[in-house]
Design a protein around this motif. Structure first.
Motif, PDB file in Angstrom:
ATOM      1  N   ASN A 108       9.114  14.729   7.767  1.00 59.36           N
ATOM      2  CA  ASN A 108       9.929  13.665   7.179  1.00 59.36           C
ATOM      3  C   ASN A 108      11.233  14.188   6.593  1.00 59.36           C
ATOM      4  O   ASN A 108      11.904  13.481   5.860  1.00 59.36           O
ATOM      5  CB  ASN A 108       9.145  12.932   6.094  1.00 59.36           C
ATOM      6  CG  ASN A 108       8.000  12.138   6.676  1.00 59.36           C
ATOM      7  OD1 ASN A 108       8.042  11.738   7.822  1.00 59.36           O
ATOM      8  ND2 ASN A 108       6.974  11.918   5.879  1.00 59.36           N
TER       9      ASN A 108
ATOM     10  N   TYR B 293      14.971  15.495   7.259  1.00 56.29           N
ATOM     11  CA  TYR B 293      16.082  15.536   8.199  1.00 56.29           C
ATOM     12  C   TYR B 293      17.181  16.354   7.545  1.00 56.29           C
ATOM     13  O   TYR B 293      17.504  16.137   6.384  1.00 56.29           O
ATOM     14  CB  TYR B 293      16.600  14.130   8.495  1.00 56.29           C
ATOM     15  CG  TYR B 293      15.565  13.258   9.157  1.00 56.29           C
ATOM     16  CD1 TYR B 293      15.545  13.108  10.536  1.00 56.29           C
ATOM     17  CD2 TYR B 293      14.621  12.574   8.406  1.00 56.29           C
ATOM     18  CE1 TYR B 293      14.593  12.305  11.149  1.00 56.29           C
ATOM     19  CE2 TYR B 293      13.662  11.769   9.004  1.00 56.29           C
ATOM     20  CZ  TYR B 293      13.659  11.640  10.375  1.00 56.29           C
ATOM     21  OH  TYR B 293      12.723  10.859  10.975  1.00 56.29           O
TER      22      TYR B 293
ATOM     23  N   ASP C 139      18.358  14.748   4.164  1.00 54.66           N
ATOM     24  CA  ASP C 139      17.990  13.345   3.976  1.00 54.66           C
ATOM     25  C   ASP C 139      16.469  13.257   4.065  1.00 54.66           C
ATOM     26  O   ASP C 139      15.873  13.755   5.011  1.00 54.66           O
ATOM     27  CB  ASP C 139      18.643  12.463   5.037  1.00 54.66           C
ATOM     28  CG  ASP C 139      18.445  10.981   4.778  1.00 54.66           C
ATOM     29  OD1 ASP C 139      18.296  10.596   3.602  1.00 54.66           O
ATOM     30  OD2 ASP C 139      18.447  10.207   5.748  1.00 54.66           O
ATOM     31  N   TYR C 140      15.869  12.650   3.051  1.00 49.08           N
ATOM     32  CA  TYR C 140      14.408  12.589   2.991  1.00 49.08           C
ATOM     33  C   TYR C 140      13.834  11.286   3.518  1.00 49.08           C
ATOM     34  O   TYR C 140      12.645  11.140   3.612  1.00 49.08           O
ATOM     35  CB  TYR C 140      13.932  12.763   1.540  1.00 49.08           C
ATOM     36  CG  TYR C 140      14.255  14.122   0.989  1.00 49.08           C
ATOM     37  CD1 TYR C 140      13.477  15.220   1.312  1.00 49.08           C
ATOM     38  CD2 TYR C 140      15.347  14.308   0.154  1.00 49.08           C
ATOM     39  CE1 TYR C 140      13.771  16.477   0.812  1.00 49.08           C
ATOM     40  CE2 TYR C 140      15.646  15.558  -0.352  1.00 49.08           C
ATOM     41  CZ  TYR C 140      14.860  16.633  -0.022  1.00 49.08           C
ATOM     42  OH  TYR C 140      15.159  17.873  -0.516  1.00 49.08           O
ATOM     43  N   LYS C 141      14.677  10.337   3.854  1.00 48.82           N
ATOM     44  CA  LYS C 141      14.170   9.031   4.300  1.00 48.82           C
ATOM     45  C   LYS C 141      13.948   9.052   5.800  1.00 48.82           C
ATOM     46  O   LYS C 141      13.120   9.801   6.297  1.00 48.82           O
ATOM     47  CB  LYS C 141      15.127   7.938   3.862  1.00 48.82           C
ATOM     48  CG  LYS C 141      15.235   7.863   2.348  1.00 48.82           C
ATOM     49  CD  LYS C 141      16.158   6.799   1.906  1.00 48.82           C
ATOM     50  CE  LYS C 141      16.241   6.827   0.375  1.00 48.82           C
ATOM     51  NZ  LYS C 141      17.162   5.863  -0.136  1.00 48.82           N
ATOM     52  N   ASP C 142      14.697   8.260   6.527  1.00 46.52           N
ATOM     53  CA  ASP C 142      14.511   8.206   7.979  1.00 46.52           C
ATOM     54  C   ASP C 142      15.593   8.944   8.752  1.00 46.52           C
ATOM     55  O   ASP C 142      15.606   8.921   9.969  1.00 46.52           O
ATOM     56  CB  ASP C 142      14.425   6.759   8.447  1.00 46.52           C
ATOM     57  CG  ASP C 142      15.697   5.965   8.161  1.00 46.52           C
ATOM     58  OD1 ASP C 142      16.644   6.528   7.582  1.00 46.52           O
ATOM     59  OD2 ASP C 142      15.726   4.781   8.523  1.00 46.52           O
ATOM     60  N   GLY C 143      16.505   9.589   8.050  1.00 45.49           N
ATOM     61  CA  GLY C 143      17.554  10.363   8.691  1.00 45.49           C
ATOM     62  C   GLY C 143      18.762   9.559   9.133  1.00 45.49           C
ATOM     63  O   GLY C 143      19.736  10.126   9.609  1.00 45.49           O
ATOM     64  N   SER C 144      18.715   8.243   8.959  1.00 45.32           N
ATOM     65  CA  SER C 144      19.810   7.406   9.445  1.00 45.32           C
ATOM     66  C   SER C 144      21.113   7.613   8.681  1.00 45.32           C
ATOM     67  O   SER C 144      22.189   7.330   9.208  1.00 45.32           O
ATOM     68  CB  SER C 144      19.405   5.930   9.401  1.00 45.32           C
ATOM     69  OG  SER C 144      19.153   5.527   8.066  1.00 45.32           O
TER      70      SER C 144
ATOM     71  N   GLN D 190      15.092  18.034  12.486  1.00 47.39           N
ATOM     72  CA  GLN D 190      14.042  17.288  11.783  1.00 47.39           C
ATOM     73  C   GLN D 190      12.798  18.151  11.724  1.00 47.39           C
ATOM     74  O   GLN D 190      12.414  18.775  12.713  1.00 47.39           O
ATOM     75  CB  GLN D 190      13.719  15.990  12.520  1.00 47.39           C
ATOM     76  CG  GLN D 190      12.564  15.248  11.908  1.00 47.39           C
ATOM     77  CD  GLN D 190      12.134  14.058  12.748  1.00 47.39           C
ATOM     78  OE1 GLN D 190      12.680  13.791  13.805  1.00 47.39           O
ATOM     79  NE2 GLN D 190      11.124  13.365  12.270  1.00 47.39           N
TER      80      GLN D 190
END
Length: 56
Positions: free
Chosen positions: A43, A45, A8-13, A40
Motif C-alpha cells: 500500500n 506508493y 503516498d500512503y493512499k491509492d497513489g493517485s 509500489q
C-alpha cells in the motif's frame, strides 16, 4: 546527483501531483531532472526524483 523521495500512503493517485508540486517549489535549486521513477510496494506508493542541483 541528488535524490528526493516522495511517498503516498493512499491509492497513489496523488503521487504525480506531489512530484510536480515539489519540482515547482524547488525549481530555482534544480539544474536538471535526470529521472523520475514511480514504484509500489504493498500500500506504499513512492517516487524517486534524481536531479542535479544548481551551484549556489
Amino acid at each position: 546527483m541528488k535524490y528526493m523521495y516522495i511517498v503516498d500512503y493512499k491509492d497513489g493517485s496523488a503521487l504525480k501531483e506531489k512530484v510536480n508540486q515539489w519540482i515547482d517549489e524547488n525549481e530555482e535549486n534544480i539544474l536538471e531532472i535526470i529521472d523520475i521513477e514511480y514504484n509500489q510496494e504493498g500500500n506504499l506508493y513512492f517516487s524517486i526524483v534524481t536531479y542535479l542541483e544548481r551551484e549556489k
